[in-house]
Design an enzyme around this catalytic site. Structure first.
Site, PDB file in Angstrom:
ATOM      1  N   SER A   1     -25.761  22.327  -0.798  1.00  0.00           N
ATOM      2  CA  SER A   1     -24.691  21.995  -1.733  1.00  0.00           C
ATOM      3  C   SER A   1     -23.336  22.028  -1.034  1.00  0.00           C
ATOM      4  O   SER A   1     -23.117  22.809  -0.111  1.00  0.00           O
ATOM      5  CB  SER A   1     -24.706  22.970  -2.909  1.00  0.00           C
ATOM      6  OG  SER A   1     -23.690  22.653  -3.839  1.00  0.00           O
TER       7      SER A   1
ATOM      8  N   LYS B   1     -23.523  30.767 -14.631  1.00  0.00           N
ATOM      9  CA  LYS B   1     -22.414  29.807 -14.718  1.00  0.00           C
ATOM     10  C   LYS B   1     -22.878  28.498 -15.365  1.00  0.00           C
ATOM     11  O   LYS B   1     -22.148  27.903 -16.175  1.00  0.00           O
ATOM     12  CB  LYS B   1     -21.845  29.533 -13.322  1.00  0.00           C
ATOM     13  CG  LYS B   1     -20.656  28.586 -13.329  1.00  0.00           C
ATOM     14  CD  LYS B   1     -20.090  28.383 -11.938  1.00  0.00           C
ATOM     15  CE  LYS B   1     -19.245  29.561 -11.521  1.00  0.00           C
ATOM     16  NZ  LYS B   1     -18.484  29.283 -10.288  1.00  0.00           N
ATOM     17  N   ASP B   2     -24.088  28.054 -15.042  1.00  0.00           N
ATOM     18  CA  ASP B   2     -24.638  26.858 -15.668  1.00  0.00           C
ATOM     19  C   ASP B   2     -24.845  27.069 -17.163  1.00  0.00           C
ATOM     20  O   ASP B   2     -24.636  26.148 -17.962  1.00  0.00           O
ATOM     21  CB  ASP B   2     -25.961  26.462 -15.012  1.00  0.00           C
ATOM     22  CG  ASP B   2     -25.751  25.735 -13.694  1.00  0.00           C
ATOM     23  OD1 ASP B   2     -24.604  25.301 -13.451  1.00  0.00           O
ATOM     24  OD2 ASP B   2     -26.708  25.598 -12.915  1.00  0.00           O
TER      25      ASP B   2
ATOM     26  N   GLU C   1     -21.410  -1.003 -25.743  1.00  0.00           N
ATOM     27  CA  GLU C   1     -21.107   0.396 -25.980  1.00  0.00           C
ATOM     28  C   GLU C   1     -19.957   0.837 -25.079  1.00  0.00           C
ATOM     29  O   GLU C   1     -19.666   0.223 -24.056  1.00  0.00           O
ATOM     30  CB  GLU C   1     -22.339   1.257 -25.698  1.00  0.00           C
ATOM     31  CG  GLU C   1     -23.383   1.212 -26.801  1.00  0.00           C
ATOM     32  CD  GLU C   1     -22.939   2.006 -28.018  1.00  0.00           C
ATOM     33  OE1 GLU C   1     -23.032   3.245 -28.030  1.00  0.00           O
ATOM     34  OE2 GLU C   1     -22.469   1.357 -28.971  1.00  0.00           O
TER      35      GLU C   1
ATOM     36  N   HIS D   1     -31.546  19.955  -1.636  1.00  0.00           N
ATOM     37  CA  HIS D   1     -32.015  21.182  -1.010  1.00  0.00           C
ATOM     38  C   HIS D   1     -32.129  21.038   0.512  1.00  0.00           C
ATOM     39  O   HIS D   1     -32.057  22.020   1.236  1.00  0.00           O
ATOM     40  CB  HIS D   1     -33.366  21.584  -1.605  1.00  0.00           C
ATOM     41  CG  HIS D   1     -33.234  22.168  -2.970  1.00  0.00           C
ATOM     42  ND1 HIS D   1     -34.170  23.015  -3.514  1.00  0.00           N
ATOM     43  CD2 HIS D   1     -32.272  22.054  -3.905  1.00  0.00           C
ATOM     44  CE1 HIS D   1     -33.789  23.384  -4.721  1.00  0.00           C
ATOM     45  NE2 HIS D   1     -32.644  22.799  -4.991  1.00  0.00           N
TER      46      HIS D   1
END
Length: 360
Positions: free
Chosen positions: A203, A225-226, A269, A199
């Site tokens: 972005s 959108k998320d 893994e 923030h």
């Protein structure tokens, strides 16, 4: 003071919701939100599992089996935690790949906090892998912790201190369980720091433009959108969970740990296989451990390898192609880590490892 803090809290919440965000960010920017949601779900399912887990090496294997059979929704919660662990690393790798392709390592604070989160997630994954006390869990813990013996002068004593004795046993399990519970709390703290830095710096976007007139509020445009990304992610989880639930489950871990029987092919893994391939590519133990450290350390060095003066070049097609090739080489390393230690896989792993470090 309480009134001021309450006002400041609501101001920060509103500020976060209505954060000006570049209008041209694509669905590649969804991986961060998906990663945060997945980590949150992992913490919740992990807390539920700890209500039944007992860190006693003599009974823990039976307790884990009991957790999947007797408690209401126990199998659902356990498999959610197993599948969620793999999802965390899928979204981590995709999030890092997006950052490399679009040159986000120039945002130094954001990149370093994210890299530290990745390292902590790798530690949490390894600690959690040991807790079921299956055959691969035990021998994986034995092999990985033995790497600490390369520390000069105090290596063997350090390994015994980690074990709490002279081999992986009950004290090791108790320590790993405690750390597995604490490390995710540190990750949650780093997520908050990551948000604060994001923030503060703002972005990024695929084009690298900085025009403040081309921004929209985060809510409602990018929240929707998320949600699309979350829906697709949940759809993938639904397919894995109900159709191929054993996809991320190690078959050897269906057997209880046996100190007298070594598995024919010890491997971690899938999300550690690339690092494992780099480790095996170096003949000496010390060199292998050093390459393992550099495997992750290279992420922390990226912001300092590339100076800010060349930041405009990261949006060129050459830079995108370069990092896509680097990431595909990482995928190749992951596959080679699952292969047996013989020709030609060892030689291919050495070439791929040199490309991994050399291209950076």
């Amino acid at each position: 003071m309480a009134v001021w803090m309450n006002k400041r809290y609501w101001f920060s919440l509103v500020e976060a919701v209505y954060l000006p965000t570049p209008r041209n960010i694509s669905y590649f920017w969804n991986f961060g939100s998906l990663l945060g949601i997945t980590i949150g779900l992992q913490v919740c399912s992990g807390i539920l599992l700890t209500l039944y887990y007992i860190s006693d090496s003599s009974i823990v294997f039976g307790v884990v089996d009991y957790m999947g059979r007797e408690p209401a929704s126990g199998l659902f919660i356990r498999y959610s935690h197993i599948v969620g662990g793999s999802l965390v690393f899928i979204f981590f790798y995709l999030h890092i790949a997006r950052g490399l392709v679009f040159g986000l390592y120039y945002q130094v604070g954001l990149w370093l906090t994210g890299s530290l989160m990745f390292v902590m997630a790798m530690a949490a994954g390894f600690l959690g892998y040991v807790l079921p006390w299956g055959q691969m869990s035990y021998w994986g813990a034995t092999v990985i912790t033995n790497f600490c013996s390369v520390v000069p002068f105090v290596g063997q004593d350090f390994v015994c201190w980690i074990w709490g004795g002279f081999s992986v046993d009950g004290p090791t399990l108790i320590r790993f369980f405690s750390l597995h519970y604490l490390v995710p709390l540190l990750i949650l703290f780093l997520i908050i720091v990551h948000f604060v830095v994001l923030h503060d710096s703002g972005s990024s976007n695929p084009l690298g433009v900085t025009s403040k007139s081309e921004k929209l509020y985060f809510y409602p445009y990018f929240v929707v959108k998320d949600f699309v990304g979350v829906f697709l992610g949940l759809f993938g989880v639904w397919i894995v969970f109900f159709w191929i639930p054993e996809l991320f489950f190690e078959a050897q871990n269906a057997n209880e740990a046996n100190v007298l029987v070594t598995p024919p092919h010890i491997q971690p893994e899938w999300y550690y296989l690339a690092a494992y391939a780099v480790l095996r590519a170096v003949p000496s133990k010390g060199g292998g451990v050093l390459s393992l450290v550099l495997f992750v350390g290279v992420l922390f060095l990226l912001p300092f390898f590339y100076n800010k003066s060349g930041s405009l070049k990261v949006y060129s097609w050459f830079n995108h192609s370069f990092w896509i090739f680097w990431f595909l080489n990482f995928v190749l390393l992951t596959w080679l880590g699952a292969c047996v230690v013989e020709y030609p896989f060892v030689d291919l792993a050495r070439v791929s490892a040199m490309l991994y470090f050399g291209l950076v």
